[in-house]
Design an enzyme around this catalytic site. Structure first.
Site, short mmCIF file in Angstrom:
data_model
loop_
_atom_site.label_atom_id
_atom_site.label_comp_id
_atom_site.label_asym_id
_atom_site.label_seq_id
_atom_site.Cartn_x
_atom_site.Cartn_y
_atom_site.Cartn_z
N PRO A 81 0.82 -1.10 -0.11
CA PRO A 81 0.01 0.01 0.07
C PRO A 81 0.83 0.93 -0.19
O PRO A 81 2.01 1.35 0.35
CB PRO A 81 -0.41 -0.32 0.97
CG PRO A 81 -0.78 -1.41 2.05
CD PRO A 81 0.45 -2.43 1.32
N CYS A 82 0.11 2.90 -0.31
CA CYS A 82 1.70 3.69 -0.84
C CYS A 82 1.14 4.82 -0.42
O CYS A 82 1.23 5.04 -1.07
CB CYS A 82 1.07 3.72 -3.06
SG CYS A 82 -0.07 3.71 -3.64
N GLN A 83 -0.23 4.54 0.29
CA GLN A 83 -0.53 5.80 0.54
C GLN A 83 -0.08 7.05 1.41
O GLN A 83 0.01 8.42 0.86
CB GLN A 83 -1.35 6.38 1.95
CG GLN A 83 -2.79 5.25 1.72
CD GLN A 83 -2.79 3.72 1.96
OE1 GLN A 83 -1.91 3.06 2.43
NE2 GLN A 83 -3.81 3.21 1.85
N ASN A 121 4.91 0.21 -7.14
CA ASN A 121 4.59 0.91 -6.26
C ASN A 121 4.48 2.29 -6.90
O ASN A 121 5.08 2.60 -7.51
CB ASN A 121 5.46 1.66 -4.57
CG ASN A 121 4.89 1.94 -3.28
OD1 ASN A 121 4.72 2.66 -3.23
ND2 ASN A 121 5.31 0.88 -2.43
#
Length: 357
Positions: A81-83, A121
């Protein structure tokens, strides 16, 4: 035959693409149980493991999937996940837990020493100053004898009809030259060619022949806004001077966020499909000519999921699953690069063995 484990698998975009490239995906790992229902329904034979990667141990994965250490045919894939690294993240605190997930993935690469490693990513993952997590990982790969290629690419170059830039890395310890996915032409990658065939829908309707072809219901005011937006690329500036329709937050600010409440263009690529692509207030996600936002099926198709891919959950969950996914066409090209590289390496090894006799 190459076999892979898909870390942070979500609903299975990477798994789907790797399977299309004839890589056996043993399983996917993700903390979200809802994603697992979609993953296993659409990827028979691939096991979903609901695990918190920060607490999960390599020896547990070894037991869960029957993996071997030092397996030349094993591919470990980490699409975390890349928040935290995303340029559109407005709350670094809420996304901070995603910052160091590569370090958790690192533990598994160190333990298994696989033939191949893939990381995918957002572009900010590479560009962010002081990203010691990535730098440490690259140093580790070099020390362990891996060759790697890393780059920021636009998935339009890999058969995906949207402008979506991604960081990717492919590493191998099998040779001094790492695999690299071959770019293809962007010709034909238009919204029309991918979603123009779907049945007409009104706001809030569901196509009875495909339950995923469903559009979120618009409020009466938002319905007036989309009806006042011209077909094929119109935007909110067309009703900026209409008191009823204009939003207070945009009064006197015509220069910002011009894509919100806008329609897509038929004959261009789509914008990046996000986790809120089914909402016209979150980007250029209005249908090019119908008075609604994109349906869930249309979003999945622009992400290049097959038409028979199954997504389970409510609308918000499914939109999140689709928007978070690695586009399968991009994953397929990564998979083809891996299989072509491995086949070439295996053939060369066999030739060398033959010459020794």
């Amino acid at each position: 035959m190459l076999k892979a484990v898909d870390f942070f698998s979500g609903a299975g975009g990477m798994t789907c693409g790797l399977r299309q490239a004839h890589i056996k995906v043993l399983g996917g790992i993700d903390i979200e149980s809802q994603f697992g229902k979609s993953y296993e329904a659409s990827n028979p034979g691939s096991k979903f493991l609901e695990r918190d990667i920060s607490k999960y141990q390599p020896y547990q994965l070894q037991s869960d999937l029957g993996l071997d250490i030092n397996d030349d045919e094993l591919v470990l894939v980490g699409c975390s996940p890349c928040q935290y690294w995303s340029s559109i993240n407005t709350n670094r605190h809420n996304g901070s837990y995603t910052k160091n997930l590569l370090e958790d993935f690192h533990r598994f690469v160190d333990y298994f020493n696989p033939g191949y490693v893939v990381v995918e990513n957002v572009p900010g993952f590479r560009k962010k100053p002081g990203n010691y997590v990535l730098l440490n990982f690259l140093d580790f790969l070099t020390t362990r004898g891996y060759s790697f290629h890393e780059d920021v690419v636009n998935v339009m170059d890999y058969g995906v009809p949207q402008s979506r830039k991604r960081y990717h890395l492919i590493a191998t310890r099998m040779s001094t030259e790492a695999p690299y996915p071959v770019r293809r032409t962007r010709e034909g990658l238009t919204v029309r060619n991918f979603i123009g065939r779907f049945n007409f829908l009104k706001s809030g309707e569901t196509d009875q022949s495909d339950h995923l072809h469903t559009a979120a219901r618009l409020t009466p005011l938002n319905l007036k806004r989309i009806q006042s937006t011209s077909h094929n690329g119109g935007n909110r500036l067309e009703w900026a001077n209409e008191e009823e329709l204009q939003l207070n937050c945009f009064k006197g600010k015509d220069h910002i966020f011009r894509d919100v409440y806008a329609r897509m263009y038929w004959d261009r690529q789509a914008p990046t499909i996000t986790t809120r692509f089914n909402s016209i207030s979150n980007g250029r996600f209005g249908h090019p000519e119908q008075d609604r936002g994109l349906s869930l099926r249309e979003g999945a198709t622009l992400q290049t999921f097959p038409l028979d891919y199954i997504f389970l959950g409510n609308q918000a969950s499914i939109a999140k699953q689709i928007g978070n996914a690695v586009p399968p066409n991009f994953a397929k090209h990564i998979g083809l690069a891996l299989t072509n590289h491995h086949n070439a390496w295996r053939n060369l090894k066999q030739e060398q063995e033959h010459l020794t006799y």
